[in-house]
Design a protein around this motif. Structure first.
Motif, PDB file in Angstrom:
ATOM      1  N   ASP A   1      -9.896  15.292   5.721  1.00  0.00           N
ATOM      2  CA  ASP A   1      -8.880  14.252   5.870  1.00  0.00           C
ATOM      3  C   ASP A   1      -7.488  14.835   6.101  1.00  0.00           C
ATOM      4  O   ASP A   1      -6.605  14.151   6.641  1.00  0.00           O
ATOM      5  CB  ASP A   1      -8.875  13.287   4.671  1.00  0.00           C
ATOM      6  N   ASP A   2      -7.308  16.110   5.744  1.00  0.00           N
ATOM      7  CA  ASP A   2      -6.007  16.735   5.960  1.00  0.00           C
ATOM      8  C   ASP A   2      -5.781  17.133   7.412  1.00  0.00           C
ATOM      9  O   ASP A   2      -4.643  17.432   7.807  1.00  0.00           O
ATOM     10  CB  ASP A   2      -5.853  17.965   5.055  1.00  0.00           C
TER      11      ASP A   2
ATOM     12  N   PRO B   1     -12.826  16.821  11.944  1.00  0.00           N
ATOM     13  CA  PRO B   1     -13.984  16.075  11.461  1.00  0.00           C
ATOM     14  C   PRO B   1     -14.339  14.907  12.393  1.00  0.00           C
ATOM     15  O   PRO B   1     -13.543  14.534  13.241  1.00  0.00           O
ATOM     16  CB  PRO B   1     -13.489  15.542  10.117  1.00  0.00           C
ATOM     17  N   ASN B   2     -15.516  14.352  12.166  1.00  0.00           N
ATOM     18  CA  ASN B   2     -15.976  13.230  12.979  1.00  0.00           C
ATOM     19  C   ASN B   2     -16.539  12.161  12.042  1.00  0.00           C
ATOM     20  O   ASN B   2     -17.754  11.995  11.926  1.00  0.00           O
ATOM     21  CB  ASN B   2     -17.036  13.703  13.977  1.00  0.00           C
ATOM     22  N   PRO B   3     -15.682  11.424  11.359  1.00  0.00           N
ATOM     23  CA  PRO B   3     -16.151  10.462  10.359  1.00  0.00           C
ATOM     24  C   PRO B   3     -16.874   9.287  11.007  1.00  0.00           C
ATOM     25  O   PRO B   3     -16.512   8.851  12.105  1.00  0.00           O
ATOM     26  CB  PRO B   3     -14.856  10.014   9.678  1.00  0.00           C
ATOM     27  N   ASP B   4     -17.917   8.775  10.343  1.00  0.00           N
ATOM     28  CA  ASP B   4     -18.597   7.600  10.881  1.00  0.00           C
ATOM     29  C   ASP B   4     -17.921   6.313  10.430  1.00  0.00           C
ATOM     30  O   ASP B   4     -18.171   5.247  11.002  1.00  0.00           O
ATOM     31  CB  ASP B   4     -20.076   7.597  10.491  1.00  0.00           C
ATOM     32  N   LYS B   5     -17.049   6.423   9.414  1.00  0.00           N
ATOM     33  CA  LYS B   5     -16.251   5.277   8.989  1.00  0.00           C
ATOM     34  C   LYS B   5     -15.125   5.779   8.098  1.00  0.00           C
ATOM     35  O   LYS B   5     -15.152   6.908   7.594  1.00  0.00           O
ATOM     36  CB  LYS B   5     -17.097   4.253   8.230  1.00  0.00           C
ATOM     37  N   PHE B   6     -14.120   4.922   7.921  1.00  0.00           N
ATOM     38  CA  PHE B   6     -13.055   5.180   6.952  1.00  0.00           C
ATOM     39  C   PHE B   6     -13.151   4.130   5.856  1.00  0.00           C
ATOM     40  O   PHE B   6     -13.386   2.941   6.129  1.00  0.00           O
ATOM     41  CB  PHE B   6     -11.674   5.085   7.608  1.00  0.00           C
TER      42      PHE B   6
END
Length: 206
Positions: free
Chosen positions: A29-30, A43-48
């Motif tokens: 997240d940084d 990163p490659n988040p699938d959701k927040f």
């Protein structure tokens, strides 16, 4: 020739709080700004997952957040896509009421699994633009050079772009201001006329 504006958050409604929603920590997240604006693949988040003020969530279309990433309501996204074609990625956002203690929200916080009957707002998405940058016309634009770094551009008072085949998309970026989302004047007027909330447009691009 249309003027161009940077799309920013209207923060006038914030009182005794810095943002409308606050993210739940995740690995990377940084450096998420590098993913959203810089093209980094990780990163490659699938959701927040966010906590937020439910007196505001649902009423603001361009919502302030502590990640400083563009989070838009579905209504705003639908309007923008109706105004023209552009390439983008949408990352779903889940928002719960920040007045509820976390231990009452999550069944398993390590996986962000919610307990039954927890109310979530799922009407927002983080936006990542994927289109190529539009080229700035240095000869016709009016801009300042950073004193401490003469190779970098400071503020842009009047942005002029090189001709773009097919015209400008509703949202676009220039490589000189990677973290700024820009809109043509015609799109600004459509967004203002729609009654969308939380938006402010700046003619000076910083």
């Amino acid at each position: 020739m249309q003027k161009k504006y940077s799309l920013n958050w209207n923060r006038d409604h914030l009182v005794d709080i810095e943002n409308d929603i606050f993210h739940m920590p995740f690995k990377g997240d940084d450096i998420i700004l590098g993913y959203i604006f810089g093209g980094n693949e990780s990163p490659n988040p699938d959701k927040f997952v966010f906590s937020g003020d439910f007196n505001v969530v649902g009423n603001i279309d361009y919502i302030t957040n502590d990640l400083w990433i563009p989070v838009l309501s579905k209504r705003m996204i639908d309007l923008l896509t109706s105004l023209g074609s552009f390439k983008y990625e949408l990352i779903p956002c889940e928002i719960f009421d920040f007045t509820i203690p976390h231990e009452e929200v999550f069944e398993d916080k390590s996986k962000w699994l919610y307990k039954p009957n927890i109310e979530l707002n799922k009407d927002y998405y983080a936006l990542r633009l994927l289109d190529d940058y539009v080229e700035m016309d240095y000869e016709k634009s009016e801009y300042d050079i950073l004193i401490k770094d003469p190779l970098r551009i400071g503020s842009i008072e009047n942005l002029v772009l090189r001709s773009s085949k097919g015209g400008l998309p509703p949202l676009f970026r220039i490589k000189e201001k990677l973290s700024q989302i820009l809109v043509p004047e015609s799109v600004k007027e459509e967004l203002e006329a729609s009654g969308l909330k939380g938006l402010v447009f700046e003619s000076e691009i910083i």
